[in-house]
Design a protein around this motif. Structure first.
Motif, PDB file in Angstrom:
ATOM      1  N   SER A 299      -6.132   4.502  -8.055  1.00  0.00           N
ATOM      2  CA  SER A 299      -5.607   5.530  -7.163  1.00  0.00           C
ATOM      3  C   SER A 299      -6.737   6.262  -6.453  1.00  0.00           C
ATOM      4  O   SER A 299      -7.873   6.315  -6.933  1.00  0.00           O
ATOM      5  CB  SER A 299      -4.767   6.544  -7.944  1.00  0.00           C
ATOM      6  N   ALA A 300      -6.397   6.866  -5.300  1.00  0.00           N
ATOM      7  CA  ALA A 300      -7.377   7.644  -4.549  1.00  0.00           C
ATOM      8  C   ALA A 300      -7.746   8.918  -5.303  1.00  0.00           C
ATOM      9  O   ALA A 300      -8.925   9.186  -5.565  1.00  0.00           O
ATOM     10  CB  ALA A 300      -6.826   7.976  -3.162  1.00  0.00           C
TER      11      ALA A 300
ATOM     12  N   THR B 284      -3.043   4.654  -3.353  1.00  0.00           N
ATOM     13  CA  THR B 284      -4.202   4.905  -2.499  1.00  0.00           C
ATOM     14  C   THR B 284      -3.870   4.483  -1.082  1.00  0.00           C
ATOM     15  O   THR B 284      -2.786   3.963  -0.814  1.00  0.00           O
ATOM     16  CB  THR B 284      -5.435   4.132  -3.014  1.00  0.00           C
ATOM     17  N   SER B 285      -4.788   4.728  -0.173  1.00  0.00           N
ATOM     18  CA  SER B 285      -4.598   4.346   1.222  1.00  0.00           C
ATOM     19  C   SER B 285      -5.953   4.047   1.829  1.00  0.00           C
ATOM     20  O   SER B 285      -6.879   4.841   1.705  1.00  0.00           O
ATOM     21  CB  SER B 285      -3.916   5.469   2.008  1.00  0.00           C
ATOM     22  N   LYS B 286      -6.058   2.903   2.452  1.00  0.00           N
ATOM     23  CA  LYS B 286      -7.291   2.545   3.138  1.00  0.00           C
ATOM     24  C   LYS B 286      -7.119   2.572   4.659  1.00  0.00           C
ATOM     25  O   LYS B 286      -8.063   2.389   5.391  1.00  0.00           O
ATOM     26  CB  LYS B 286      -7.761   1.154   2.701  1.00  0.00           C
TER      27      LYS B 286
ATOM     28  N   PHE C 261       0.821   5.113  -0.693  1.00  0.00           N
ATOM     29  CA  PHE C 261      -0.295   6.051  -0.764  1.00  0.00           C
ATOM     30  C   PHE C 261      -0.032   7.261  -1.645  1.00  0.00           C
ATOM     31  O   PHE C 261      -0.968   8.007  -1.935  1.00  0.00           O
ATOM     32  CB  PHE C 261      -0.734   6.478   0.640  1.00  0.00           C
TER      33      PHE C 261
ATOM     34  N   GLU D 239       0.858  -1.179   0.000  1.00  0.00           N
ATOM     35  CA  GLU D 239       0.000   0.000   0.000  1.00  0.00           C
ATOM     36  C   GLU D 239       0.893   1.227   0.000  1.00  0.00           C
ATOM     37  O   GLU D 239       1.465   1.598   1.019  1.00  0.00           O
ATOM     38  CB  GLU D 239      -0.918   0.026   1.221  1.00  0.00           C
TER      39      GLU D 239
ATOM     40  N   THR E 100      -6.380  10.206   5.917  1.00  0.00           N
ATOM     41  CA  THR E 100      -6.186  10.918   4.661  1.00  0.00           C
ATOM     42  C   THR E 100      -6.500  12.399   4.778  1.00  0.00           C
ATOM     43  O   THR E 100      -6.191  13.166   3.880  1.00  0.00           O
ATOM     44  CB  THR E 100      -7.059  10.295   3.558  1.00  0.00           C
TER      45      THR E 100
ATOM     46  N   HIS F 174     -10.150   7.220 -11.053  1.00  0.00           N
ATOM     47  CA  HIS F 174      -9.762   7.361  -9.653  1.00  0.00           C
ATOM     48  C   HIS F 174     -10.936   7.047  -8.722  1.00  0.00           C
ATOM     49  O   HIS F 174     -12.093   7.231  -9.072  1.00  0.00           O
ATOM     50  CB  HIS F 174      -9.238   8.773  -9.391  1.00  0.00           C
ATOM     51  N   GLU F 175     -10.583   6.564  -7.532  1.00  0.00           N
ATOM     52  CA  GLU F 175     -11.611   6.285  -6.535  1.00  0.00           C
ATOM     53  C   GLU F 175     -12.321   7.570  -6.124  1.00  0.00           C
ATOM     54  O   GLU F 175     -13.516   7.577  -5.862  1.00  0.00           O
ATOM     55  CB  GLU F 175     -10.981   5.613  -5.313  1.00  0.00           C
TER      56      GLU F 175
ATOM     57  N   PRO G 215      -3.635  11.190  -0.132  1.00  0.00           N
ATOM     58  CA  PRO G 215      -3.081  10.195  -1.058  1.00  0.00           C
ATOM     59  C   PRO G 215      -3.344  10.603  -2.499  1.00  0.00           C
ATOM     60  O   PRO G 215      -4.162  11.479  -2.773  1.00  0.00           O
ATOM     61  CB  PRO G 215      -3.864   8.935  -0.694  1.00  0.00           C
ATOM     62  N   GLY G 216      -2.676   9.961  -3.436  1.00  0.00           N
ATOM     63  CA  GLY G 216      -2.948  10.217  -4.838  1.00  0.00           C
ATOM     64  C   GLY G 216      -1.726  10.028  -5.708  1.00  0.00           C
ATOM     65  O   GLY G 216      -0.630   9.729  -5.229  1.00  0.00           O
TER      66      GLY G 216
END
Length: 711
Positions: free
Chosen positions: A249-250, A181-183, A160, A158, A187, A271-272, A192-193
């Protein structure tokens, strides 16, 4: 290549001293090259020749991580191998990172976050890679060259952020960046991105020792937001083969704390969250000539989301298409923005929002095309006290709401404020100035619902707020949805005249090119309050013609965001297609309280994908449903998640997101009466409605091969 069993060449104590020392310059063994300390511009050219990542060490290859450490002044020439030294030279101008990767090894897969870019004036130049063709584009609308070098995260890691910019005048160009990304991080404080522009205090948290392949530099106190950063000609969120990556990606570009960032001519997709998002400080951000497509698939849904201090920012000449929310969404901004000459279409694929959504004061929305929107064209909220927003010379078509909607405080639901709440009543007191966006400026009113063509001329008159300027529009045919919601209003098509009201608020105009059967509308603008909602339609008729004209239905068009840059062949009229019949399943089922796609449901969606690939004129609507258990609100959200996951599955199969739209019905449309477990299972579904824009009949088959009955 890296050799993990090799002795580390760094002395940790000396390294720590070197990072924290205040000596201005380190002189190196190579002639005519000097490495400055971090945040001091270095006139070095460093060529990356390895796509590997990991521990920094002296070997035969120079990685992107090592290149950043060199230009940042944290890795000296004396610590490199002879082969690596040959890849570093003095430019005498500005620092640059170039690429010379082997043809089959142009994807750089990161194991951890890269060090931030802290050298002013640095260029990270993907156009330097052999094989890059500045004249080859995958899109005709805005020609953005296809990148060769890709930067992504390892499948099992992961990571981010892709590139973190923390200094002035840095340029990033010609790269494909995705998979960041980061879960599991906060954030809000760690954006993130793919590319994140922040001050150096935010560039890394926490610092990791350089010899462990980490971020390499400690926190920098008292740092200033970077300025004049340029992000251009990159592909963000999409591979160089034009594929949706397995790991999305975020965000694309996050301008979290910077000024005068220039984001131009990038392809930003998949992107998310948003393709472009701002945070604390983003004054004078310029977003120009980007293609922003299919973003917001699992989070913040809007293509461009601007918040924080964004004064003097501009969004100009972008193609913004098929994103899950609004095309441009301003949330509690400080300062004003100009949104001009953009093509905003097919947005609101998951959340039905306005094409452009404004909060705040003194924004300008000018000369945009806003079409195929399941909501209002431009919505202006009443929270905060939004005034002075100018919306003029825009063209709208095939929208479900008003072209311009000024929200009223009494209709304060999220749905009303994001999509628009419909026509406001006339302002009847000074207090109403406080109740609606743009000071509740009244929409114009024509003095008649019909105007007659006499001797080739049409005389128009009406009333509006005294002192306002009136733009008179020819309207375009309404969509069925708009007719159902607001039958007296059609989308504003083209400005055909501009007049001023007198001291009593009356206005007049004469036209010689209006034809019987056409309809007109108008908007009013007062600089103090802004632009109004549109007037109700007025019909143009001929003398003696008593026929009641109706809005014709618009011609359906194939959803399309971009096209290939090819020389158009001679235009040959296509013959009318013969009706065909297809046999294709139209529903997939879900387990109790679940939203994931089962393997059998995946097989059903595979069949749907095959049909859509075979017939590019077919578009679909994904309707999410639940059984009747649980609350209405819970079932509404569960149904939306089911429909979203079905859409995302088809996107992974290569179906363009602009060919799909999502609706959620929750438990409102049960298929069965739920007398047993099988009935419950039949209600847990996503129904797929097929439409062929040419009017070809489609035959459906009911299937229950993926029915998931609870125990």
């Amino acid at each position: 290549m890296y050799k993990n069993n090799r002795k580390n060449p760094f002395d940790k104590l000396n390294l720590a001293k070197r990072l924290l020392t205040s000596l201005p310059v380190l002189l190196l063994t190579a002639p005519n090259i000097a490495f400055a300390q971090q945040n001091t511009a270095l006139s070095l050219s460093v060529t990356v020749n390895s796509n590997q990542d990991g521990v920094i060490q002296a070997d035969g290859n120079l990685t992107l991580r090592e290149a950043i450490a060199i230009v940042n002044g944290n890795l000296s020439l004396e610590q490199l191998s002879a082969a690596e030294k040959s890849l570093v030279s003095s430019t005498g101008n500005q620092a640059e990172i170039k690429f010379n990767l082997l043809p089959a090894q142009t994807k750089i897969t990161l194991e951890s976050v890269l060090p931030p870019l802290t050298t002013p004036g640095l260029i990270v130049d993907g156009t330097s890679q052999p094989g890059y063709d500045a004249n080859k584009s995958a899109t005709a609308e805005i020609e953005i060259p296809i990148p060769v070098v890709e930067i992504t995260s390892a499948a099992d890691k992961e990571v981010f952020r892709g590139l973190t910019v923390a200094a002035d005048d840095i340029t990033i160009q010609g790269l494909s960046i995705y998979g960041f990304t980061s879960k599991h991080r906060d954030t809000a404080s760690l954006p993130p991105g793919d590319i994140v522009v922040v001050d150096s205090n935010m560039s890394q948290i926490p610092p990791t020792p350089l010899e462990k392949g980490g971020n390499s530099t400690p926190f920098l106190r008292g740092s200033q937001p970077p300025k004049n950063v340029t992000v251009e000609n990159n592909w963000l969120g999409i591979t160089s083969e034009e594929q949706v990556p397995e790991k999305t990606s975020a965000f694309g570009v996050s301008v979290f704390n910077a000024t005068s960032t220039n984001i131009s001519r990038n392809l930003i997709a998949n992107h998310e969250g948003s393709g472009i998002i701002t945070g604390k400080l983003a004054e004078n951000t310029q977003v120009e000539q980007n293609i922003i497509v299919g973003n917001g698939i699992a989070g913040v849904p809007d293509a461009i989301r601007l918040e924080g201090q964004i004064d003097n920012s501009q969004v100009t000449s972008n193609l913004i298409c098929a994103n899950d929310g609004s095309g441009v969404y301003l949330f509690k901004p400080e300062g004003s923005v100009q949104i001009q000459s953009n093509n905003i279409k097919y947005n609101g694929r998951r959340l039905r929002r306005a094409g452009v959504y404004l909060m705040g004061n003194n924004h300008q929305v000018l000369n945009n095309q806003i079409t195929n929107q399941p909501g209002t064209g431009v919505a202006i909220t009443a929270y905060p006290d939004s005034k002075g927003n100018i919306v003029r010379n825009n063209s709208f078509a095939n929208i479900e709401g008003l072209s311009i909607d000024l929200n009223y405080r009494n209709t304060a639901s999220v749905r009303d404020f994001q999509r628009g709440d419909g026509p406001n009543p006339p302002r009847n007191s000074g207090n109403r100035r406080l109740d609606s966006a743009n000071g509740a400026i009244n929409a114009p009113e024509f003095l008649s619902s019909e105007f007659i063509v006499i001797d080739g001329k049409v005389n128009i008159d009406g009333k509006a707020d005294p002192g306002s300027e009136i733009d008179i529009y020819k309207v375009v045919p309404s969509s069925k949805q708009q007719i159902d919601l607001y039958p007296a209003y059609s989308a504003l098509g083209q400005v055909i005249g501009r007049v001023q009201t007198d001291e009593k608020g009356r206005f007049k105009a004469t036209f010689t090119d209006l034809q019987p059967g056409e309809m007109i509308s108008a908007i009013a603008t007062l600089s103090k309050y802004g632009t109004s909602e549109p007037a109700a339609n007025s019909m143009i008729k001929s003398v003696g013609n008593s026929q009641l004209f109706q809005n014709p239905q618009p011609l359906n068009e194939i959803p399309n965001c971009t096209t290939r840059p090819v020389t158009p062949p001679p235009v040959i009229p296509e013959p009318t297609p013969e009706p065909i019949r297809l046999s294709v399943p139209r529903n997939v089922h879900f387990a109790l309280d679940k939203d994931f796609i089962s393997s059998k449901s995946g097989e059903i969606l595979d069949k749907i994908a095959v049909v859509m690939e075979q017939y590019p004129n077919i578009v679909i609507e994904l309707q999410g449903h639940t059984d009747s258990r649980a609350s209405n609100a819970y079932n509404q959200d569960l149904a939306k998640r089911r429909a979203t996951n079905a859409r995302n599955y088809l996107v992974k199969k290569g179906i363009a997101s602009e060919r799909m739209i999502i609706r959620s019905f929750g438990e409102r449309k049960l298929r069965t009466e739920e007398n047993n477990r099988v009935d419950y299972a039949r209600n847990r579904r996503v129904e797929v409605l097929f439409f062929d824009v040419r009017g070809i009949d489609i035959e459906f088959e009911n299937q229950e091969g993926d029915l998931q009955i609870e125990r």
